[in-house]
Scaffold this active site. Structure first.
Site, short mmCIF file in Angstrom:
data_model
loop_
_atom_site.label_atom_id
_atom_site.label_comp_id
_atom_site.label_asym_id
_atom_site.label_seq_id
_atom_site.Cartn_x
_atom_site.Cartn_y
_atom_site.Cartn_z
CG HIS A 184 -65.68 -16.06 100.18
ND1 HIS A 184 -66.02 -17.35 100.53
CD2 HIS A 184 -66.83 -15.49 99.72
CE1 HIS A 184 -67.31 -17.56 100.30
NE2 HIS A 184 -67.81 -16.44 99.81
NE ARG A 188 -70.79 -22.10 100.58
CZ ARG A 188 -70.56 -21.49 101.73
NH1 ARG A 188 -70.30 -20.20 101.76
NH2 ARG A 188 -70.57 -22.18 102.87
#
Length: 309
Positions: free
Chosen positions: A272, A224
């Site tokens: 991502h 993350r």
């Protein structure tokens, strides 16, 4: 019995409905925002959805996220007191495995440096380690990290992993607990972060940790964005202590145009894209979770909400 399907992270909501119906024919699937009677909803598949908008569903039995990151769900005040069940393949996601292996190999074979040389029209062969001399370290050894760690081990790399709780493995050297983190980092040339985001792991990729890596190490963050302190990474790169970094997750996302990470010559930014969640891979996991719930069997991958993963 009804399933509430919220907007997906990829594809259309109708594609997701049709794929799930192939797995559970006849299932009553409600497409957000057409909830119907909220009392009918027993299962909920969560994609791009704000829990602020969730109606009261008194008979909800399970929530299933489409994605790996669940910290925002756990922390939300409207998160209902029902099991949160992951929907990834129990043996790990092949897309994550190939992606993690890809970027380890990029750093192992100096691809960022060779691309920089190409831009500058430089023909220069960089000394190359053998896999057995390249120490790869995985922060985290869960469903996403274990498969690529084993693939790289099979390719001959010197692979180790760090986990917050005690863990033993016959093939991968394990470093467990906060007291072993410095030892783990000291033996790691290519660091791969695949930790869940919790209060303990927030900002874990910081100046102190980078200093504990060997000179010339590389960092790959597939976890993350909040795991990383951007300024500390840039300082470690500019000092020459770190050789490079690949970031698949940033904080925030999308990464702002004025972030210095975009233009840093030793940073690779990816939008991502490690996992592309698809209905044909999630659908079978949704069907299995519903089947287990109806049969009174334990779920395969229930999130420990107090631990955060």
């Amino acid at each position: 019995m009804a399933l509430l399907l919220t907007p997906p992270v990829q594809g259309t909501i109708e594609q997701w409905r049709d794929e799930i119906l192939l797995e559970v024919p006849g299932l009553d699937i409600r497409l957000w925002p057409d909830v119907g009677d909220p009392a009918d909803i027993e299962y909920m598949l969560v994609g791009r959805f704000n829990l602020d908008d969730m109606p009261d569903m008194p008979n909800l039995r399970l929530m299933m996220p489409m994605f790996a990151g669940i910290d925002h769900l756990i922390a939300h005040p409207k998160m209902p007191d029902v099991p949160l069940v992951r929907t990834g393949p129990p043996g790990g996601d092949p897309a994550m495995t190939e992606y993690a292996v890809l970027h380890v190999l990029r750093h192992h074979r100096h691809m960022p440096d060779y691309l920089a040389q190409q831009r500058d029209t430089v023909w220069n062969v960089i000394p190359q380690k053998l896999p057995r001399d390249q120490r790869v370290g995985f922060m985290g050894f869960g469903q996403m990290a274990e498969p690529p760690a084993r693939v790289l081990r099979g390719m001959g790399f010197d692979v180790a992993a760090w986990a917050r709780s005690d863990r033993q493995d016959a093939d991968i050297e394990m470093f467990c607990g906060s007291v072993r983190l410095a030892d783990f980092l000291a033996r790691t040339d290519i660091l791969v972060c695949l930790l869940p985001l919790t209060a303990e792991t927030n900002g874990i990729l910081n100046a102190e940790r980078f200093a504990q890596l060997p000179a010339g190490a590389s960092v790959i963050n597939l976890g993350r964005g909040a795991h990383l302190i951007d300024e500390d990474l840039i300082t470690a790169l500019d000092s020459g202590h770190l050789a490079g970094a690949t970031l698949d997750a940033t904080n925030p996302e999308p990464l702002p145009n004025d972030s210095p990470l975009w233009q840093h010559e030793r940073v690779t930014i990816m939008p991502h894209t490690a996992r592309r969640v698809r209905p044909d891979t999630v659908g079978p996991q949704v069907a299995e979770a519903i089947r287990r719930d109806r049969a009174g069997e334990p779920q395969l991958w229930v999130v420990n909400r107090s631990a955060g993963y």
